[in-house]
Design an enzyme around this catalytic site. Structure first.
Site, short mmCIF file in Angstrom:
data_model
loop_
_atom_site.label_atom_id
_atom_site.label_comp_id
_atom_site.label_asym_id
_atom_site.label_seq_id
_atom_site.Cartn_x
_atom_site.Cartn_y
_atom_site.Cartn_z
N SER A 1 -21.01 36.03 26.59
CA SER A 1 -19.73 36.23 27.32
C SER A 1 -19.35 35.13 28.23
O SER A 1 -19.44 33.77 27.88
CB SER A 1 -20.25 37.65 28.38
OG SER A 1 -19.18 37.89 28.84
N GLU B 1 -14.89 35.43 20.50
CA GLU B 1 -14.87 36.80 20.64
C GLU B 1 -14.49 37.08 21.91
O GLU B 1 -14.32 35.83 22.95
CB GLU B 1 -16.24 37.51 20.43
CG GLU B 1 -17.07 36.86 21.54
CD GLU B 1 -17.27 37.68 22.82
OE1 GLU B 1 -16.46 38.56 23.08
OE2 GLU B 1 -17.84 36.97 23.72
N HIS C 1 -18.79 41.94 22.35
CA HIS C 1 -18.90 43.20 23.45
C HIS C 1 -18.82 44.51 22.84
O HIS C 1 -18.82 45.43 23.66
CB HIS C 1 -17.82 43.07 24.64
CG HIS C 1 -17.99 41.89 25.47
ND1 HIS C 1 -17.48 40.60 25.27
CD2 HIS C 1 -18.45 41.67 26.80
CE1 HIS C 1 -17.98 39.71 25.94
NE2 HIS C 1 -18.56 40.56 27.17
#
Length: 338
Positions: free
Chosen positions: A129, A227, A294
């Site tokens: 992230s 992502e 995620h």
């Protein structure tokens, strides 16, 4: 416990040339793992549950002094978060660093990591992230050992998953890793044909776009992992436009697409349509549907190692056995440095 650094030739530094990449030795029972919070404040109970899991594997676990601090949306001031991270990089007893979570704030300290300490004593760094920007800054400076993914209390039962390689194995061996794309993932529809080879770099799209121009390594010859989560389509459109028009995607060998989670269509336009619009013109193999990000059943994968993306076989293979021991093979390292 004495550690053996390793190195491997790979592309991706600012000079776009073969470089030596410092990487950690596999962990052994009794090695120390430290949790730090370079971004936002974590859920303490979840982190402590993760620590207990690691202890059950035979590791010693401790926490940075500011791991549970809270300052607005950050886990303490920039200096506090940076201090914890650099202390972990400098401590020879710490063999792996785990980010407690992502969120926001890693980008504020990514240029001030102690890269020289990390080179002298490389260690695994686990996170994803917002933490993607730290992975890229370290790799840009010749430091490997990054693992894209996280450890949470949900992993108590997930370690035996047949989808990916358990984190314990990633930390304790140099075995090659194979991850197959999953048809149920939305980005699976973007898979093309062909095969690409190169170091695997990247992760969260928002962090990659934030790093452009200062913390983003040269991606020529690399397989770029992407992502994202919980953004408007327009945000993704802007970020990919900037990366393409700024020349940051020039020369990439292939694209590995993970999970693009919580995206709502804009009229008839979907996230798959938007990604295809930006990525298809690159004319490189694309492998979608990877369970990285995620979403549900998200897995982990090593970064920086030589990787083969095989869109035809719907899999990505990371070759970790090619790592070169500095102590076992100093002659080959000397050749790599030339």
């Amino acid at each position: 416990m004495g550690q053996v650094s390793s190195a491997m030739p790979c592309f991706g530094m600012a000079e776009s040339m073969h470089v030596e990449l410092a990487t950690p030795a596999p962990l052994r029972p009794g090695d120390k793992i430290r949790f730090v919070s370079p971004a936002s404040t974590p859920n303490r109970e979840a982190v402590e549950a993760s620590a207990e899991l690691l202890r059950s594997w035979g590791f010693e676990v401790d926490f940075g002094p500011n791991a549970f601090r809270k300052l607005h949306y950050l886990a303490g001031t920039d200096e506090e978060r940076l201090s914890d991270f650099n202390q972990a990089l400098r401590d020879p007893e710490v063999r792996a660093i785990f980010a407690t979570r992502g969120g926001k704030g890693s980008y504020r300290i990514a240029d001030r990591l102690d890269f020289e300490a990390a080179k002298r004593n490389p260690k695994f760094f686990v996170g994803f992230s917002d933490v993607t920007i730290l992975h890229m800054a370290l790799w840009k400076n010749g430091i490997g050992g990054g693992i894209h993914g996280a450890l949470s209390s949900d992993d108590w039962e997930a370690q035996g998953s047949s989808i990916g390689t358990p984190l314990r194995e990633l930390l304790t061996s140099n075995d090659d890793i194979v991850l197959r794309s999953q048809a149920e993932e939305e980005t699976f529809a973007l898979t093309t044909e062909g095969k690409a080879e190169g170091p695997l770099v990247g992760g969260n799209l928002d962090s990659i776009a934030t790093a452009a121009g200062w913390a983003l390594p040269n991606l020529e010859g690399c397989i770029l992992l992407l992502e994202a989560v919980d953004m408007y389509l327009g945000q993704v459109d802007r970020q990919l436009t900037m990366l393409r028009k700024g020349g940051h995607l020039r020369g990439v060998a292939g694209i590995a697409l993970g999970q693009f989670t919580d995206f709502k269509p804009s009229g008839a336009l979907t996230i798959v349509d938007l990604l295809r619009d930006h990525l298809a013109p690159l004319n490189v193999p694309i492998l979608g549907g990877l369970p990285l990000g995620h979403g549900k059943s998200s897995q982990r994968i090593p970064l920086g190692c030589h990787t083969v993306l095989d869109a035809n076989q719907r899999e990505i293979r990371v070759f970790r056995r090619d790592l070169i021991s500095l102590l076992d093979n100093p002659q080959r390292i000397a050749q790599t440095r030339r």
